[in-house]
Design a protein around this motif. Structure first.
Motif, PDB file in Angstrom:
ATOM      1  N   VAL A 147       0.995  -1.079  -0.062  1.00 37.40           N
ATOM      2  CA  VAL A 147      -0.172  -0.108   0.052  1.00 37.40           C
ATOM      3  C   VAL A 147       0.772   1.168   0.131  1.00 37.40           C
ATOM      4  O   VAL A 147       1.928   1.237   0.806  1.00 37.40           O
ATOM      5  CB  VAL A 147      -0.991   0.066   1.358  1.00 37.40           C
ATOM      6  CG1 VAL A 147      -1.702   1.193   1.192  1.00 37.40           C
ATOM      7  CG2 VAL A 147      -1.799  -1.072   1.435  1.00 37.40           C
ATOM      8  N   PRO A 148       0.678   2.302  -0.794  1.00 34.98           N
ATOM      9  CA  PRO A 148       1.572   3.419  -0.998  1.00 34.98           C
ATOM     10  C   PRO A 148       1.540   3.990   0.327  1.00 34.98           C
ATOM     11  O   PRO A 148       0.561   4.159   1.286  1.00 34.98           O
ATOM     12  CB  PRO A 148       0.978   4.333  -2.110  1.00 34.98           C
ATOM     13  CG  PRO A 148       0.345   3.237  -3.034  1.00 34.98           C
ATOM     14  CD  PRO A 148      -0.119   2.014  -2.024  1.00 34.98           C
ATOM     15  N   ALA A 149       2.371   4.823   0.773  1.00 31.58           N
ATOM     16  CA  ALA A 149       2.459   5.579   1.895  1.00 31.58           C
ATOM     17  C   ALA A 149       1.526   6.701   1.996  1.00 31.58           C
ATOM     18  O   ALA A 149       1.042   7.154   3.047  1.00 31.58           O
ATOM     19  CB  ALA A 149       3.874   6.125   2.272  1.00 31.58           C
ATOM     20  N   ASP A 150       1.100   7.191   0.892  1.00 35.94           N
ATOM     21  CA  ASP A 150       0.410   8.567   0.836  1.00 35.94           C
ATOM     22  C   ASP A 150      -1.221   7.884   0.496  1.00 35.94           C
ATOM     23  O   ASP A 150      -2.230   8.942   0.189  1.00 35.94           O
ATOM     24  CB  ASP A 150       0.446   9.508  -0.168  1.00 35.94           C
ATOM     25  CG  ASP A 150       0.718   8.854  -1.665  1.00 35.94           C
ATOM     26  OD1 ASP A 150       1.001   7.531  -1.782  1.00 35.94           O
ATOM     27  OD2 ASP A 150       0.735   9.431  -2.607  1.00 35.94           O
ATOM     28  N   ALA A 151      -1.494   6.652   0.678  1.00 32.69           N
ATOM     29  CA  ALA A 151      -2.787   6.392   0.334  1.00 32.69           C
ATOM     30  C   ALA A 151      -3.744   6.543   1.330  1.00 32.69           C
ATOM     31  O   ALA A 151      -3.622   6.566   2.756  1.00 32.69           O
ATOM     32  CB  ALA A 151      -2.835   4.797   0.378  1.00 32.69           C
ATOM     33  N   SER A 152      -4.860   7.440   0.832  1.00 31.34           N
ATOM     34  CA  SER A 152      -6.022   7.701   1.898  1.00 31.34           C
ATOM     35  C   SER A 152      -6.911   6.633   2.105  1.00 31.34           C
ATOM     36  O   SER A 152      -7.591   6.467   3.350  1.00 31.34           O
ATOM     37  CB  SER A 152      -6.744   8.877   1.509  1.00 31.34           C
ATOM     38  OG  SER A 152      -7.324   8.677   0.037  1.00 31.34           O
ATOM     39  N   SER A 153      -6.892   5.649   1.642  1.00 30.44           N
ATOM     40  CA  SER A 153      -7.935   4.739   1.548  1.00 30.44           C
ATOM     41  C   SER A 153      -7.569   3.334   0.534  1.00 30.44           C
ATOM     42  O   SER A 153      -7.110   3.550  -0.460  1.00 30.44           O
ATOM     43  CB  SER A 153      -9.570   4.855   1.456  1.00 30.44           C
ATOM     44  OG  SER A 153      -9.612   5.227   0.125  1.00 30.44           O
ATOM     45  N   ILE A 154      -8.113   2.334   0.792  1.00 33.67           N
ATOM     46  CA  ILE A 154      -7.764   1.121  -0.016  1.00 33.67           C
ATOM     47  C   ILE A 154      -9.262   0.373  -0.168  1.00 33.67           C
ATOM     48  O   ILE A 154     -10.234   0.394   0.940  1.00 33.67           O
ATOM     49  CB  ILE A 154      -6.916  -0.125   0.430  1.00 33.67           C
ATOM     50  CG1 ILE A 154      -7.520  -0.448   1.945  1.00 33.67           C
ATOM     51  CG2 ILE A 154      -5.355   0.592   0.596  1.00 33.67           C
ATOM     52  CD1 ILE A 154      -6.377  -1.778   2.304  1.00 33.67           C
ATOM     53  N   SER A 155      -9.421  -0.279  -1.165  1.00 32.50           N
ATOM     54  CA  SER A 155     -10.795  -1.210  -1.262  1.00 32.50           C
ATOM     55  C   SER A 155     -10.463  -2.462  -1.810  1.00 32.50           C
ATOM     56  O   SER A 155      -9.446  -2.594  -2.748  1.00 32.50           O
ATOM     57  CB  SER A 155     -11.585  -0.407  -2.173  1.00 32.50           C
ATOM     58  OG  SER A 155     -10.971  -0.310  -3.803  1.00 32.50           O
ATOM     59  N   ILE A 156     -11.221  -3.672  -1.586  1.00 32.10           N
ATOM     60  CA  ILE A 156     -11.097  -4.712  -1.928  1.00 32.10           C
ATOM     61  C   ILE A 156     -12.232  -5.288  -2.728  1.00 32.10           C
ATOM     62  O   ILE A 156     -13.296  -5.479  -1.989  1.00 32.10           O
ATOM     63  CB  ILE A 156     -10.656  -5.645  -0.697  1.00 32.10           C
ATOM     64  CG1 ILE A 156      -9.058  -5.335  -0.099  1.00 32.10           C
ATOM     65  CG2 ILE A 156     -10.217  -7.215  -1.194  1.00 32.10           C
ATOM     66  CD1 ILE A 156      -8.965  -6.008   1.262  1.00 32.10           C
ATOM     67  N   ALA A 157     -12.158  -5.544  -3.890  1.00 33.88           N
ATOM     68  CA  ALA A 157     -13.042  -6.123  -4.532  1.00 33.88           C
ATOM     69  C   ALA A 157     -13.459  -7.665  -4.427  1.00 33.88           C
ATOM     70  O   ALA A 157     -12.655  -8.159  -3.945  1.00 33.88           O
ATOM     71  CB  ALA A 157     -13.171  -5.725  -6.197  1.00 33.88           C
ATOM     72  N   ALA A 158     -14.514  -8.126  -4.810  1.00 37.97           N
ATOM     73  CA  ALA A 158     -15.142  -9.524  -4.633  1.00 37.97           C
ATOM     74  C   ALA A 158     -14.094 -10.527  -5.369  1.00 37.97           C
ATOM     75  O   ALA A 158     -14.055 -11.572  -4.793  1.00 37.97           O
ATOM     76  CB  ALA A 158     -16.497  -9.637  -5.071  1.00 37.97           C
ATOM     77  N   ASP A 159     -13.459  -9.906  -6.474  1.00 38.01           N
ATOM     78  CA  ASP A 159     -12.430 -10.642  -7.094  1.00 38.01           C
ATOM     79  C   ASP A 159     -10.922 -10.775  -6.609  1.00 38.01           C
ATOM     80  O   ASP A 159     -10.064 -11.159  -7.214  1.00 38.01           O
ATOM     81  CB  ASP A 159     -12.495 -10.580  -8.704  1.00 38.01           C
ATOM     82  CG  ASP A 159     -12.144  -9.105  -8.889  1.00 38.01           C
ATOM     83  OD1 ASP A 159     -11.813  -8.330  -7.993  1.00 38.01           O
ATOM     84  OD2 ASP A 159     -11.942  -8.611 -10.045  1.00 38.01           O
ATOM     85  N   GLY A 160     -10.998  -9.897  -5.413  1.00 38.82           N
ATOM     86  CA  GLY A 160      -9.742  -9.938  -4.922  1.00 38.82           C
ATOM     87  C   GLY A 160      -8.779  -8.692  -5.195  1.00 38.82           C
ATOM     88  O   GLY A 160      -7.655  -8.340  -4.551  1.00 38.82           O
ATOM     89  N   THR A 161      -9.261  -8.004  -6.142  1.00 35.95           N
ATOM     90  CA  THR A 161      -8.384  -6.706  -6.740  1.00 35.95           C
ATOM     91  C   THR A 161      -8.509  -5.710  -5.708  1.00 35.95           C
ATOM     92  O   THR A 161      -9.360  -5.240  -5.073  1.00 35.95           O
ATOM     93  CB  THR A 161      -9.344  -6.203  -8.107  1.00 35.95           C
ATOM     94  OG1 THR A 161      -9.176  -7.206  -8.888  1.00 35.95           O
ATOM     95  CG2 THR A 161      -8.364  -5.128  -8.413  1.00 35.95           C
ATOM     96  N   VAL A 162      -7.031  -5.224  -5.454  1.00 31.56           N
ATOM     97  CA  VAL A 162      -7.008  -4.163  -4.358  1.00 31.56           C
ATOM     98  C   VAL A 162      -6.543  -2.883  -5.095  1.00 31.56           C
ATOM     99  O   VAL A 162      -5.556  -2.844  -5.778  1.00 31.56           O
ATOM    100  CB  VAL A 162      -5.770  -4.721  -3.279  1.00 31.56           C
ATOM    101  CG1 VAL A 162      -5.699  -3.610  -2.174  1.00 31.56           C
ATOM    102  CG2 VAL A 162      -6.325  -5.989  -2.761  1.00 31.56           C
ATOM    103  N   SER A 163      -7.260  -1.916  -4.572  1.00 33.28           N
ATOM    104  CA  SER A 163      -7.195  -0.600  -4.903  1.00 33.28           C
ATOM    105  C   SER A 163      -6.823   0.426  -4.150  1.00 33.28           C
ATOM    106  O   SER A 163      -7.428   0.232  -2.945  1.00 33.28           O
ATOM    107  CB  SER A 163      -8.157  -0.214  -5.926  1.00 33.28           C
ATOM    108  OG  SER A 163      -8.416  -1.176  -7.019  1.00 33.28           O
ATOM    109  N   ALA A 164      -6.066   1.298  -4.303  1.00 26.72           N
ATOM    110  CA  ALA A 164      -5.470   2.313  -3.518  1.00 26.72           C
ATOM    111  C   ALA A 164      -5.969   3.825  -3.865  1.00 26.72           C
ATOM    112  O   ALA A 164      -5.840   4.024  -5.155  1.00 26.72           O
ATOM    113  CB  ALA A 164      -4.277   2.358  -2.914  1.00 26.72           C
ATOM    114  N   THR A 165      -6.451   4.639  -3.087  1.00 28.72           N
ATOM    115  CA  THR A 165      -6.852   6.070  -3.491  1.00 28.72           C
ATOM    116  C   THR A 165      -5.670   7.038  -2.974  1.00 28.72           C
ATOM    117  O   THR A 165      -5.416   6.875  -1.806  1.00 28.72           O
ATOM    118  CB  THR A 165      -8.021   6.496  -2.787  1.00 28.72           C
ATOM    119  OG1 THR A 165      -9.193   5.706  -3.227  1.00 28.72           O
ATOM    120  CG2 THR A 165      -8.510   8.119  -3.217  1.00 28.72           C
TER     121      THR A 165
END
Length: 257
Positions: free
Chosen positions: A138-156
């Motif tokens: 997870v990037p140090a400047d990430a304000s939030s993360i989301s995990i999709a049903a298929d396992g994809t992890v995204s960071a804002t």
């Protein structure tokens, strides 16, 4: 010496093991992702004649000397999914496991629970501190993360306010469920990593990932309490066997010549 003493002692030991297993189930009723254990009994056979001497049937070669108990976790039985509201909680709705990196390079399996950021921002289990095998950073400047049903992890982040993919959590299944070793904290050790299959979440027989949720332990309190009462009565019955054998031995010792 009267064999009833040994039969009763073996029975007491088996029922004590069963009692320990049921007590552990009840104690972990509120532990996320906990899997209850079933108690299986099997007869203990004692050889009566020489093994080299052929016997016409089982009854002439063996005699039942008691029972033994074995605790077998019901790993493949999912529990109820409860929403927790925390983005760092994750559960698997259905079957499958999340792979973790255990100590010394061992492969651990996990049904989900609380996540935290470890060294270098790597996602890991809050309990034990085992990093996900997917090594999601997870990037140090990430304000939030989301995990999709298929396992994809995204960071804002500031550069990607709409979110950017930073990794993918895969769901695996074990070809040998009985070969998994249950550990403390809801983890399972797999000695043969070759028995694991990577599955696409959502396919038949495979669960999907649920963010902000926890899997409840698959313990039914009513069932466990009934089983506990049965084990207690069985324990008392075995104790009476020993008591009866002791009384018979006392009578025999008191006989006058």
């Amino acid at each position: 010496m009267n064999g009833a003493f040994y039969v009763g002692a073996v029975g007491l030991d088996a029922q004590q093991r069963a009692l320990d297993t049921l007590s552990n189930n009840i104690a972990n009723i509120n532990t996320p992702s906990f899997k209850r254990s079933d108690v299986r009994f099997s007869a203990v056979l004692a050889v009566r004649s020489s093994p080299d001497t052929p016997a016409p049937d089982l009854d002439t070669q063996f005699s039942v000397a008691g029972v033994q108990a074995k605790s077998v976790p019901s790993i493949d039985e999912p529990g109820q999914i409860d929403r927790s509201g925390s983005p760092m909680d994750i559960a698997i709705d259905g079957h499958g496991f999340i792979e973790l990196l255990g100590p010394n390079g061992q492969t651990y399996l996990w049904r989900g629970g609380h996540l935290k950021l470890g060294k270098d921002g790597i996602l890991e289990s809050a309990s034990g501190g085992f990093p996900l095998k997917a090594m999601v950073s997870v990037p140090a400047d990430a304000s939030s993360i989301s995990i999709a049903a298929d396992g994809t992890v995204s960071a804002t982040t500031e550069d990607h306010p709409q979110g950017t993919e930073i990794g993918r959590i895969e769901v695996v299944k074990s070809e040998d469920i009985d070969g998994l070793v249950a550990l403390d904290g809801g983890f399972y050790r797999v000695d043969d990593a070759g028995s694991l299959r990577t599955m696409e979440p959502g396919l038949p027989g495979t669960g999907t990932l649920v963010q902000g949720a926890l899997e409840r332990g698959n313990v039914d309190l009513t069932t466990e309490m009934v089983s506990l009462l049965l084990v207690q009565r069985a324990y008392a019955a075995n104790a009476q066997v020993i008591q009866a054998a002791d009384q018979m031995a006392g009578i025999a010792n008191g006989l006058k010549r």
